[in-house]
Motif scaffolding. Structure first.
Motif, PDB file in Angstrom:
ATOM      1  N   GLU A 260      -5.369   7.344   2.245  1.00  0.00           N
ATOM      2  CA  GLU A 260      -4.218   7.639   3.108  1.00  0.00           C
ATOM      3  C   GLU A 260      -3.641   6.365   3.693  1.00  0.00           C
ATOM      4  OE1 GLU A 260      -5.345  12.152   4.662  1.00  0.00           O
ATOM      5  OE2 GLU A 260      -5.932  10.396   5.845  1.00  0.00           O
ATOM      6  N   SER A 261      -4.522   5.429   4.015  1.00  0.00           N
ATOM      7  CA  SER A 261      -4.044   4.142   4.519  1.00  0.00           C
ATOM      8  C   SER A 261      -3.255   3.404   3.445  1.00  0.00           C
ATOM      9  CB  SER A 261      -5.243   3.301   4.972  1.00  0.00           C
ATOM     10  OG  SER A 261      -4.823   2.028   5.376  1.00  0.00           O
ATOM     11  N   GLN A 262      -3.732   3.497   2.191  1.00  0.00           N
ATOM     12  CA  GLN A 262      -3.012   2.858   1.082  1.00  0.00           C
ATOM     13  C   GLN A 262      -1.637   3.501   0.895  1.00  0.00           C
ATOM     14  OE1 GLN A 262      -5.049   3.108  -2.663  1.00  0.00           O
ATOM     15  NE2 GLN A 262      -3.498   1.935  -3.761  1.00  0.00           N
ATOM     16  N   LEU A 263      -1.596   4.826   0.999  1.00  0.00           N
ATOM     17  CA  LEU A 263      -0.317   5.519   0.887  1.00  0.00           C
ATOM     18  C   LEU A 263       0.656   5.046   1.964  1.00  0.00           C
ATOM     19  CD1 LEU A 263      -0.947   9.289   0.131  1.00  0.00           C
ATOM     20  CD2 LEU A 263       0.432   7.686  -1.174  1.00  0.00           C
ATOM     21  N   HIS A 264       0.117   4.914   3.152  1.00  0.00           N
ATOM     22  CA  HIS A 264       0.971   4.481   4.253  1.00  0.00           C
ATOM     23  C   HIS A 264       1.519   3.085   3.982  1.00  0.00           C
ATOM     24  CE1 HIS A 264       2.432   4.350   8.389  1.00  0.00           C
ATOM     25  NE2 HIS A 264       1.953   3.104   8.448  1.00  0.00           N
ATOM     26  N   PRO A 431       9.005   4.019  -1.910  1.00  0.00           N
ATOM     27  CA  PRO A 431       8.478   3.620  -3.212  1.00  0.00           C
ATOM     28  C   PRO A 431       8.863   4.623  -4.289  1.00  0.00           C
ATOM     29  CG  PRO A 431       6.766   4.596  -1.891  1.00  0.00           C
ATOM     30  CD  PRO A 431       7.968   4.517  -1.018  1.00  0.00           C
ATOM     31  N   SER A 432       8.790   4.144  -5.494  1.00  0.00           N
ATOM     32  CA  SER A 432       9.103   5.036  -6.597  1.00  0.00           C
ATOM     33  C   SER A 432       7.944   5.997  -6.846  1.00  0.00           C
ATOM     34  CB  SER A 432       9.374   4.223  -7.861  1.00  0.00           C
ATOM     35  OG  SER A 432       8.199   3.547  -8.248  1.00  0.00           O
ATOM     36  N   ASP A 433       8.215   7.073  -7.486  1.00  0.00           N
ATOM     37  CA  ASP A 433       7.176   8.069  -7.788  1.00  0.00           C
ATOM     38  C   ASP A 433       6.064   7.485  -8.629  1.00  0.00           C
ATOM     39  OD1 ASP A 433       8.615   9.862  -6.337  1.00  0.00           O
ATOM     40  OD2 ASP A 433       9.562  10.804  -8.075  1.00  0.00           O
ATOM     41  N   SER A 434       6.409   6.503  -9.478  1.00  0.00           N
ATOM     42  CA  SER A 434       5.375   5.918 -10.345  1.00  0.00           C
ATOM     43  C   SER A 434       4.320   5.178  -9.540  1.00  0.00           C
ATOM     44  CB  SER A 434       6.012   4.955 -11.354  1.00  0.00           C
ATOM     45  OG  SER A 434       6.661   3.895 -10.672  1.00  0.00           O
ATOM     46  N   PRO A 438       0.109   8.176  -8.702  1.00  0.00           N
ATOM     47  CA  PRO A 438      -1.332   7.972  -8.947  1.00  0.00           C
ATOM     48  C   PRO A 438      -2.160   8.057  -7.669  1.00  0.00           C
ATOM     49  CG  PRO A 438      -0.020   6.334 -10.111  1.00  0.00           C
ATOM     50  CD  PRO A 438       0.920   7.061  -9.195  1.00  0.00           C
ATOM     51  N   ILE A 439      -1.630   7.511  -6.582  1.00  0.00           N
ATOM     52  CA  ILE A 439      -2.374   7.561  -5.317  1.00  0.00           C
ATOM     53  C   ILE A 439      -2.471   8.995  -4.818  1.00  0.00           C
ATOM     54  CG2 ILE A 439      -2.461   6.689  -2.959  1.00  0.00           C
ATOM     55  CD1 ILE A 439      -0.798   4.310  -3.869  1.00  0.00           C
ATOM     56  N   MET A 440      -1.355   9.709  -4.942  1.00  0.00           N
ATOM     57  CA  MET A 440      -1.364  11.112  -4.510  1.00  0.00           C
ATOM     58  C   MET A 440      -2.351  11.922  -5.332  1.00  0.00           C
ATOM     59  SD  MET A 440       0.859  11.426  -2.016  1.00  0.00           S
ATOM     60  CE  MET A 440       1.353  13.139  -2.004  1.00  0.00           C
ATOM     61  N   GLY A 445      -7.506  14.614  -5.631  1.00  0.00           N
ATOM     62  CA  GLY A 445      -8.839  14.746  -6.217  1.00  0.00           C
ATOM     63  C   GLY A 445      -9.931  14.595  -5.174  1.00  0.00           C
ATOM     64  N   LEU A 446      -9.740  13.625  -4.280  1.00  0.00           N
ATOM     65  CA  LEU A 446     -10.736  13.415  -3.218  1.00  0.00           C
ATOM     66  C   LEU A 446     -10.813  14.630  -2.302  1.00  0.00           C
ATOM     67  CD1 LEU A 446     -10.009   9.686  -2.294  1.00  0.00           C
ATOM     68  CD2 LEU A 446     -12.120  10.585  -3.267  1.00  0.00           C
ATOM     69  N   ASN A 447      -9.646  15.156  -1.936  1.00  0.00           N
ATOM     70  CA  ASN A 447      -9.658  16.340  -1.062  1.00  0.00           C
ATOM     71  C   ASN A 447     -10.293  17.533  -1.757  1.00  0.00           C
ATOM     72  OD1 ASN A 447      -8.500  15.487   1.434  1.00  0.00           O
ATOM     73  ND2 ASN A 447      -6.537  15.261   0.384  1.00  0.00           N
TER      74      ASN A 447
END
Length: 666
Positions: A260-264, A431-434, A438-440, A445-447
């Motif tokens: 989540e931190s990476q997403l942010h 950011p772009s979807d690309s 992958p992070i999402m 998967g983690l959740n």
């Protein structure tokens, strides 16, 4: 307990007799607690460390699963061997002298374990014990073991005499941390002895009952015992799995937070707002068009008159002047008509010397002259009355109405354009979807894994509850059978008392464990934060009283998986745990640390040297390499150092050379 000296004779790498003074000395009116041993790898530090435990615990120093023969083989292997000796040594010994305070009195004990190769080539061990300089006769190894166990139980010794590499890593690593912690806490509290007592009482009670029970009853008791053993074994496995699953959950929760931190950091916040930003951009564009249209309409009307206020004012004056002149001409024309009409009417009117028509004509001509003097011969604009009024109204509207409206429109246009520029910048940050997809996907998967693990945890909890109920039911049936049979016993009252004691022990173990764990929670966090270079990294810890699983809570109260700690922080956590356990033990015992600073960075080394070593105990014996406590750290620790020894391995003679210094100074 104060260790005064250790004496090695032909033990391991130590050839001949080597005496080490361990008593902390006073310097500048202050007792310095640290006795520092320095030696490179293979110089004999660990041999010295092991000798202390060997002198105190003998065979038990190797563990409770070591056979007598294995112990004797160990003693044989510890007899010094030198390639230069024509006849090798056949005996060795370790001896320890220490003070122990009991009932307010201080006694000095001297214990020596010596062994020699007998004629039959077997190892013969001898134990010699002195108290205040007098040999204690008839003291057996078992008696001595019991005496030492009262001072510092072997199971507790690992809290005070520990290997900075192995023991620390055992606690620091999650895989064995719970088990190591559980063993330490049970040892600290003596719960293992209580549990052993409870088990022994149960065996006694069963034996007494079975003496008089019928065969069918004995068979039923055996069946119930077997079932209970099976249930307890299953419960133990489930509790162990619970600890593992709890650890997995903590790890996954940590991974979720990192993702989540990476997403942010990748702009996920802007990405989530992207759609609303695009809608807003469209709204702002529409607003701009509407405002621009309103501006164009204003420009198509009277607003341009406001561009030249000076000219407009002159134009107003000119129009008003021409209007006035036009009115004067009308008045002049009307007066002329009136004059003509009056002259016709007054023709012949008047008496001698009085010409009334001439008088009227003179008055009116005077007024006409006055009017004609203020009238210009030609109008510059030549506007009609209505045209003049239109132009004047336009000029007035341009100044009073159109200009303020245009100012408001311009201000609004500027605000909307600025907001549009801001929205464009935030859209650009998205950011772009690309990048995000992958992070999402990983986060999803983690959740998903987290959900599975939490369900697994709940399932295990349910299984634990079911097995506990089965154990309770088995115990109830067992107790009912025993109760029925014990009434037949002559010693029934005694057996019943045993049952009550067992119940009391259960309650005692539970309450004591929970009380000590509460104490440990605060103490461990305090010790850790005094050792961590990040200050209050851990606000508190939580210890499960059943699984002994440890959950760290950061300064914000969030779970902090140990995987997120660095290697150095894990080591600090383990030292803090041992430190807290020794504090909780309430025992004034020396602390001996072998290889204390391995794998630590300079900040953590400083924390240990400044905050732990001087405060760990009144007597702290450190065995270090020259890269752990180097010259700088030596200077830092110097105010707490009593004295030093340097252990240097001599390869030619295969022995350790001892000097009263620490590599470079004493």
């Amino acid at each position: 307990m104060l260790l005064k000296k250790i004496i090695l004779n032909n033990y391991g790498l130590y050839k001949g007799k080597k005496i080490f003074d361990l008593t902390p000395r006073m310097k500048y009116n202050k007792i310095r607690p640290v006795v520092l041993f320095g030696g490179k790898n293979g110089a004999g530090k660990t041999t010295l460390f092991d000798s202390l435990r060997l002198a105190l615990y003998g065979k038990n120093s190797l563990g409770n699963r070591v056979s007598k023969q294995e112990y004797l083989d160990f003693l044989r292997s510890r007899i010094h061997r030198s390639p230069s000796d024509v006849v090798g040594s056949s005996n060795a010994s370790v001896a320890l002298e220490f003070d122990y305070v009991s009932m307010g009195l201080t006694d000095t004990y001297f214990v020596e374990r010596s062994w020699a190769i007998g004629n039959g080539k077997g190892i013969l061990e001898h134990l010699r014990i002195e108290k205040n300089g007098e040999k204690l006769e008839g003291v057996t190894a078992d008696f001595w073991q019991g005496f030492v166990e009262d001072i510092i139980p072997e199971r507790l010794s690992t809290l005070f005499f520990f290997d900075g590499e192995k023991k620390i890593q055992d606690i620091a690593q999650d895989g064995v941390g719970n088990k190591a912690l559980a063993e330490s806490i049970r040892s600290l509290l003596g719960l293992d002895i209580v549990e052993r007592l409870k088990s022994d009482l149960g065996i006694y009670r069963s034996r007494e009952v079975k003496k008089v029970a019928s065969q069918s009853c004995v068979a039923q008791l055996a069946t119930l015992e077997s079932e209970r053993f099976s249930f307890e074994e299953g419960l133990s496995n489930i509790i162990e799995k619970l600890g593992e699953v709890r650890k997995d959950i903590d790890m996954i929760e940590g991974a979720v937070r990192r993702k989540e931190s990476q997403l942010h950091s990748e702009g996920h916040v802007f990405a989530r707002q992207r759609e609303s930003l695009i809608v807003r951009k469209s709204e702002l564009a529409t607003s701009i068009e509407e405002i621009q249209k309103a501006i164009r309409e204003e420009c198509e009307e009277v607003f341009p008159f406001s561009f030249c206020p000076t000219v407009a004012k002159k134009l107003v004056v000119q129009i008003e002047n021409e209007v006035d002149q036009r009115r004067l001409r009308i008045v002049g024309d009307e007066l002329k008509n009136i004059e003509l009409e009056l002259l016709r009417s007054l023709e012949g009117f008047g008496g001698e010397g009085v010409q009334v028509p001439a008088i009227v004509s003179s008055v009116i001509e005077g007024r006409l002259n006055a009017i004609h003097s203020g009238v210009e011969s030609q109008e510059f604009l030549g506007l009609s009355e209505s045209e003049s009024q239109h132009v004047l109204s336009w000029l007035s509207a341009a100044e009073k109405d159109s200009r303020p409206r245009m100012q408001r429109l311009a201000q609004r246009l500027e605000e909307v354009v600025r907001e549009l520029q801001k929205v464009d910048r935030e859209i650009a940050k998205s950011p772009s979807d690309s990048v995000l997809n992958p992070i999402m996907e990983e986060l999803a998967g983690l959740n998903q894994r987290l959900g599975m693990k939490e369900r697994e945890y709940h399932v295990l909890e349910d299984q634990k509850r079911i097995i506990k109920n089965k154990i309770s039911e088995t115990n109830r049936l067992y107790e009912r059978l025993v109760k029925r049979e014990q009434d037949e016993l002559a010693a029934g009252e005694r057996v019943e008392m045993v049952a009550r004691i067992q119940n009391g022990l259960d309650e005692y173990i539970d309450k004591l464990t929970r009380a000590k764990i509460e104490e440990l929670k605060t103490t461990v966090a305090s010790c850790f934060n005094s050792l961590s270079r990040k200050g209050d990294l851990i606000r508190e810890i939580d210890i499960d009283p059943e699984t002994f699983g440890v959950t760290l809570l950061d300064r914000y109260g969030n779970s902090l998986p140990k995987e997120e700690l660095s290697s150095g922080e894990k080591q600090m956590y383990a030292v803090a745990m041992l430190w807290a356990l020794t504090k909780a033990s309430g025992r004034a015992l020396p602390v001996i640390i072998d290889t204390p600073l391995g794998r630590l960075d300079s900040d953590h080394r400083r924390k240990l040297i400044q905050n732990y070593f001087p405060k760990a105990s009144e007597q702290v014996i450190i065995l270090s390499t020259d890269t752990e406590v180097d010259q700088d750290w030596y200077n830092e620790l110097s105010p707490s150092i009593s004295h030093c020894y340097h252990l240097k391995y001599d390869s030619d003679s295969n022995q350790t050379i001892v000097s009263n210094e620490y590599f470079w100074r004493g």
